[in-house]
Enzyme design. Structure first.
Site, PDB file in Angstrom:
ATOM      1  N   SER A 282       3.328  -2.037  10.516  1.00  0.00           N
ATOM      2  CA  SER A 282       4.790  -1.967  10.672  1.00  0.00           C
ATOM      3  C   SER A 282       5.487  -3.295  10.377  1.00  0.00           C
ATOM      4  O   SER A 282       6.428  -3.674  11.069  1.00  0.00           O
ATOM      5  CB  SER A 282       5.148  -1.444  12.068  1.00  0.00           C
ATOM      6  OG  SER A 282       4.654  -0.129  12.240  1.00  0.00           O
TER       7      SER A 282
ATOM      8  N   GLU B 277      -5.404  -5.095  10.825  1.00  0.00           N
ATOM      9  CA  GLU B 277      -4.384  -4.066  10.997  1.00  0.00           C
ATOM     10  C   GLU B 277      -4.686  -3.267  12.259  1.00  0.00           C
ATOM     11  O   GLU B 277      -5.472  -2.302  12.215  1.00  0.00           O
ATOM     12  CB  GLU B 277      -4.397  -3.118   9.805  1.00  0.00           C
ATOM     13  CG  GLU B 277      -4.149  -3.801   8.480  1.00  0.00           C
ATOM     14  CD  GLU B 277      -3.603  -2.819   7.451  1.00  0.00           C
ATOM     15  OE1 GLU B 277      -2.452  -2.978   7.073  1.00  0.00           O
ATOM     16  OE2 GLU B 277      -4.320  -1.886   7.075  1.00  0.00           O
TER      17      GLU B 277
ATOM     18  N   LYS C 134       0.053   4.244  -0.326  1.00  0.00           N
ATOM     19  CA  LYS C 134      -0.645   5.411   0.257  1.00  0.00           C
ATOM     20  C   LYS C 134      -0.454   6.628  -0.659  1.00  0.00           C
ATOM     21  O   LYS C 134      -0.435   6.477  -1.880  1.00  0.00           O
ATOM     22  CB  LYS C 134      -0.155   5.676   1.683  1.00  0.00           C
ATOM     23  CG  LYS C 134      -0.128   4.411   2.543  1.00  0.00           C
ATOM     24  CD  LYS C 134       0.073   4.702   3.996  1.00  0.00           C
ATOM     25  CE  LYS C 134       0.253   3.401   4.753  1.00  0.00           C
ATOM     26  NZ  LYS C 134       0.056   3.542   6.174  1.00  0.00           N
TER      27      LYS C 134
ATOM     28  N   ASN D 100       0.861  -1.188   0.000  1.00  0.00           N
ATOM     29  CA  ASN D 100       0.000   0.000   0.000  1.00  0.00           C
ATOM     30  C   ASN D 100       0.897   1.238   0.000  1.00  0.00           C
ATOM     31  O   ASN D 100       1.465   1.591   1.030  1.00  0.00           O
ATOM     32  CB  ASN D 100      -0.894  -0.026   1.253  1.00  0.00           C
ATOM     33  CG  ASN D 100      -1.748   1.231   1.373  1.00  0.00           C
ATOM     34  OD1 ASN D 100      -1.887   1.990   0.409  1.00  0.00           O
ATOM     35  ND2 ASN D 100      -2.331   1.445   2.551  1.00  0.00           N
TER      36      ASN D 100
ATOM     37  N   HIS E 285      -9.635   0.872   5.072  1.00  0.00           N
ATOM     38  CA  HIS E 285      -8.299   1.081   5.662  1.00  0.00           C
ATOM     39  C   HIS E 285      -8.433   2.051   6.847  1.00  0.00           C
ATOM     40  O   HIS E 285      -9.226   2.981   6.823  1.00  0.00           O
ATOM     41  CB  HIS E 285      -7.337   1.652   4.614  1.00  0.00           C
ATOM     42  CG  HIS E 285      -5.916   1.657   5.097  1.00  0.00           C
ATOM     43  ND1 HIS E 285      -5.428   2.660   5.897  1.00  0.00           N
ATOM     44  CD2 HIS E 285      -4.913   0.773   4.921  1.00  0.00           C
ATOM     45  CE1 HIS E 285      -4.160   2.380   6.193  1.00  0.00           C
ATOM     46  NE2 HIS E 285      -3.821   1.254   5.604  1.00  0.00           N
TER      47      HIS E 285
ATOM     48  N   GLU F 183      -6.759   4.467   7.838  1.00  0.00           N
ATOM     49  CA  GLU F 183      -6.599   5.905   7.565  1.00  0.00           C
ATOM     50  C   GLU F 183      -7.881   6.491   6.981  1.00  0.00           C
ATOM     51  O   GLU F 183      -8.177   7.678   7.167  1.00  0.00           O
ATOM     52  CB  GLU F 183      -5.377   6.124   6.646  1.00  0.00           C
ATOM     53  CG  GLU F 183      -4.085   5.931   7.433  1.00  0.00           C
ATOM     54  CD  GLU F 183      -2.925   5.354   6.661  1.00  0.00           C
ATOM     55  OE1 GLU F 183      -2.939   5.370   5.417  1.00  0.00           O
ATOM     56  OE2 GLU F 183      -1.985   4.857   7.328  1.00  0.00           O
TER      57      GLU F 183
ATOM     58  N   GLY G  59       2.203   2.315  10.739  1.00  0.00           N
ATOM     59  CA  GLY G  59       3.117   3.443  10.535  1.00  0.00           C
ATOM     60  C   GLY G  59       3.790   3.912  11.809  1.00  0.00           C
ATOM     61  O   GLY G  59       4.380   4.994  11.838  1.00  0.00           O
TER      62      GLY G  59
HETATM   63  C1  PEP Z   1      -0.859  -0.028   5.902  1.00  0.00           C
HETATM   64  O1  PEP Z   1      -0.827   1.018   5.309  1.00  0.00           O
HETATM   65  O2  PEP Z   1      -1.801  -0.784   5.699  1.00  0.00           O
HETATM   66  C2  PEP Z   1       0.218  -0.353   6.854  1.00  0.00           C
HETATM   67  C3  PEP Z   1       0.130  -1.491   7.505  1.00  0.00           C
HETATM   68  O3  PEP Z   1       1.244   0.545   6.990  1.00  0.00           O
HETATM   69  P1  PEP Z   1       2.672   0.294   7.718  1.00  0.00           P
HETATM   70  O4  PEP Z   1       3.204  -1.008   7.169  1.00  0.00           O
HETATM   71  O5  PEP Z   1       3.503   1.463   7.322  1.00  0.00           O
HETATM   72  O6  PEP Z   1       2.418   0.214   9.178  1.00  0.00           O
END
Ligand code: PEP
Length: 252
Positions: A214, A168, A11, A9, A96, A98, A174
């Protein structure tokens, strides 16, 4: 055997040149991998990335980070599923964190998106997960259940093979903090149980459940060996080709 998947992803990152370069590196790097890779570039780069991937075979798929659930019409700024199909998108991220927390998408909108993506024939990668406060109150399973039931109730079991769930935890996205493999496994097992109650046990057994939050080359293997972790949704580390390919390798 469940399908092993790794999503990248991107983003709101990359530019036209770096998007093409990341896609080329993924296409070159995963030719022998048993895992399927899905790249989620920003909307403006879908066609360019799709062009890079067109000869790369079924091991790398093109995904979109979002979609509007309605047919084409007066929805300024939105992107429809038929437009995404024109760009050769076959997977859409829905819910997601975000979008849930920064853009304030409601459960009702996420449900409409999940149903629309599945009705369109594409794969829906539904993202769920609890915030830190919810985790500290011991609500992880309850939040996952609520988000799954809200999004999936009423979908036809025929669509189940095109559903992927990404667990997640919001506090891990992040932030550099990752769920322990044991905690992630416990949550995934809970997710599979909820999906069984909505879509039946066959659908739940064959469902790919990805972990996101992460994920890095250094922690991917310990997570990937857990029996209910079928791959990853990767944010930051998907922007560095060598690291992303090591994560794919860990899943394979
Ligand atoms: C994501 O954007 O779904 C995500 C898990 O980001 P990150 O790996 O940066 O934590």
């Amino acid at each position: 055997m469940r399908t092993k998947l790794v999503g990248g992803n991107w983003k709101m990152n990359t530019n036209l040149g770096s998007a093409r370069e990341l896609a080329r590196a993924a296409a070159r790097g995963v030719t022998d991998s048993p895992a399927t890779v899905i790249l989620f570039p920003p909307f403006p780069y879908l066609l360019a990335v799709g062009g890079v991937l067109q000869d790369s075979g079924p091991g790398v798929r093109l995904g979109a980070q979002d979609a509007y659930p309605g047919a084409d019409g007066a929805f300024t700024g939105e992107v429809s599923l038929s437009m995404l199909a024109d760009c050769a998108v076959s997977v859409v991220l829905v819910g997601h964190s975000e979008r849930r927390h920064l853009i304030q998408e409601t459960d009702a909108l996420i449900r409409a998106k999940a149903h629309a993506v599945l009705d369109s024939g594409m794969t829906c990668m539904l993202c769920i997960g609890e915030t830190l406060e919810q985790r500290e109150r011991g609500e992880t399973d309850a939040i996952n259940r609520r988000q799954l039931e809200s999004a999936l109730t009423g979908i036809s079991p025929d669509c189940a093979s095109r559903l992927v769930v990404a667990y997640e935890p919001v506090w891990a996205i992040g932030t550099g903090r990752t769920a322990t493999p044991e905690d992630a496994q416990t949550a995934h097992l809970g997710v599979r149980g909820v999906v069984a109650s909505i879509l039946g046990s066959n659908a739940a057994e064959s469902l790919s459940i990805l972990y996101g939050g992460s994920v890095k080359a250094s922690n991917a293997e310990a997570l990937a060996i857990m029996p209910d972790i079928d791959g990853f949704l990767v944010g930051g580390a998907s922007l560095v080709s060598a690291e992303f390919l090591q994560i794919v390798e860990a899943v394979s």
